[in-house]
Design a protein around this motif. Structure first.
Motif, PDB file in Angstrom:
ATOM      1  N   GLU A   1      -6.564  11.954  -0.420  1.00  0.00           N
ATOM      2  CA  GLU A   1      -5.585  10.871  -0.287  1.00  0.00           C
ATOM      3  C   GLU A   1      -6.231   9.633   0.308  1.00  0.00           C
ATOM      4  O   GLU A   1      -7.043   9.711   1.234  1.00  0.00           O
ATOM      5  CB  GLU A   1      -4.434  11.309   0.616  1.00  0.00           C
TER       6      GLU A   1
ATOM      7  N   GLU B   1      -5.126   5.246   1.051  1.00  0.00           N
ATOM      8  CA  GLU B   1      -4.057   4.264   1.071  1.00  0.00           C
ATOM      9  C   GLU B   1      -4.478   3.130   0.148  1.00  0.00           C
ATOM     10  O   GLU B   1      -5.597   2.618   0.258  1.00  0.00           O
ATOM     11  CB  GLU B   1      -3.855   3.752   2.499  1.00  0.00           C
ATOM     12  N   GLY B   2      -3.600   2.779  -0.790  1.00  0.00           N
ATOM     13  CA  GLY B   2      -3.979   1.735  -1.731  1.00  0.00           C
ATOM     14  C   GLY B   2      -2.835   1.320  -2.626  1.00  0.00           C
ATOM     15  O   GLY B   2      -1.682   1.700  -2.428  1.00  0.00           O
TER      16      GLY B   2
ATOM     17  N   LEU C   1       0.816  -1.205   0.000  1.00  0.00           N
ATOM     18  CA  LEU C   1       0.000   0.000   0.000  1.00  0.00           C
ATOM     19  C   LEU C   1       0.856   1.263   0.000  1.00  0.00           C
ATOM     20  O   LEU C   1       1.925   1.291   0.598  1.00  0.00           O
ATOM     21  CB  LEU C   1      -0.928   0.015   1.214  1.00  0.00           C
ATOM     22  N   GLU C   2       0.344   2.283  -0.695  1.00  0.00           N
ATOM     23  CA  GLU C   2       0.981   3.593  -0.739  1.00  0.00           C
ATOM     24  C   GLU C   2      -0.100   4.641  -0.535  1.00  0.00           C
ATOM     25  O   GLU C   2      -1.273   4.374  -0.750  1.00  0.00           O
ATOM     26  CB  GLU C   2       1.633   3.835  -2.105  1.00  0.00           C
ATOM     27  N   ILE C   3       0.323   5.843  -0.184  1.00  0.00           N
ATOM     28  CA  ILE C   3      -0.608   6.966  -0.135  1.00  0.00           C
ATOM     29  C   ILE C   3      -0.786   7.454  -1.575  1.00  0.00           C
ATOM     30  O   ILE C   3       0.194   7.736  -2.270  1.00  0.00           O
ATOM     31  CB  ILE C   3      -0.083   8.110   0.767  1.00  0.00           C
TER      32      ILE C   3
ATOM     33  N   HIS D   1      -9.897  -2.500  -2.194  1.00  0.00           N
ATOM     34  CA  HIS D   1      -9.593  -1.352  -1.337  1.00  0.00           C
ATOM     35  C   HIS D   1     -10.663  -1.114  -0.277  1.00  0.00           C
ATOM     36  O   HIS D   1     -10.700  -0.058   0.338  1.00  0.00           O
ATOM     37  CB  HIS D   1      -9.405  -0.098  -2.200  1.00  0.00           C
TER      38      HIS D   1
ATOM     39  N   ARG E   1     -10.748   6.440   3.914  1.00  0.00           N
ATOM     40  CA  ARG E   1      -9.571   7.268   4.146  1.00  0.00           C
ATOM     41  C   ARG E   1      -9.024   6.945   5.532  1.00  0.00           C
ATOM     42  O   ARG E   1      -9.769   6.628   6.428  1.00  0.00           O
ATOM     43  CB  ARG E   1      -9.942   8.752   4.085  1.00  0.00           C
ATOM     44  N   LYS E   2      -7.744   7.063   5.675  1.00  0.00           N
ATOM     45  CA  LYS E   2      -7.087   6.829   6.967  1.00  0.00           C
ATOM     46  C   LYS E   2      -7.185   8.050   7.824  1.00  0.00           C
ATOM     47  O   LYS E   2      -7.158   9.145   7.400  1.00  0.00           O
ATOM     48  CB  LYS E   2      -5.618   6.449   6.759  1.00  0.00           C
TER      49      LYS E   2
END
Length: 171
Positions: A57, A59-60, A22-24, A148, A170-171
């Motif tokens: 943004e 995370e995925g 995972l990335e932002i 996701h 969203r985080k």
């Protein structure tokens, strides 16, 4: 194309429980980049594409979300009318990012709405040779969103266009 799409679905199925890479991801930027990749195709059909809204943004996995966005814009172009439009809007609501894809295309009848995300399902088989495709694009979208932990809403009316909303946590 068919084999490539089947492999994409297979990878999504296999990795559904593996969220290690995972990335932002900034969704508006990703949508704008995807629009650039499809600009020539849109111009060939005189379909205007726009991206608006705010930065959001999530995370995925960038490749998976890029494929989701690509398939929705691609469908918006393929099944649109000459001089139509595809509008992509990015928004943030409490706990979620929302990507909205609205087109002025042929729309989806009520009998087909429940099935359009099934593998190999095509709404209008008579246009198969004209538009190409495998009937897997919206299935890839569904599986990418599920990967996701998101959800999809579809609104459509024949001859008036389609709106698809993707909700991602969203985080």
């Amino acid at each position: 194309m068919l084999i490539d799409n089947i492999m994409k679905l297979s990878r999504l199925d296999e990795s559904a429980n593996n969220m290690n890479n995972l990335e932002i991801i900034e969704l508006k930027k990703l949508a704008e980049g995807t629009v650039q990749r499809l600009q020539e195709q849109a111009a060939g059909k005189n379909v205007a594409i726009s991206v608006s809204g705010c930065e959001a943004e999530v995370e995925g996995v960038p490749a998976v979300l890029s494929e989701v966005i690509y398939n929705l814009i691609d469908n918006g172009i393929k099944y649109n009318r000459e001089n139509g439009s595809v509008e992509i809007t990015v928004a943030v609501i409490p706990g979620e990012a929302v990507l909205t894809f609205k087109d002025t295309g042929c729309g989806i009848g009520s009998a087909d709405k429940e099935r359009v995300f099934e593998r190999f399902y095509r709404v209008d088989k008579s246009h198969f040779k004209e538009t190409g495709g495998t009937g897997l694009g919206l299935s890839i979208v569904k599986h990418g969103v599920m990967f996701h932990k998101g959800r999809i809403e579809l609104e459509s009316e024949l001859d008036k266009g389609t709106t698809i909303k993707i909700f991602l946590p969203r985080k």
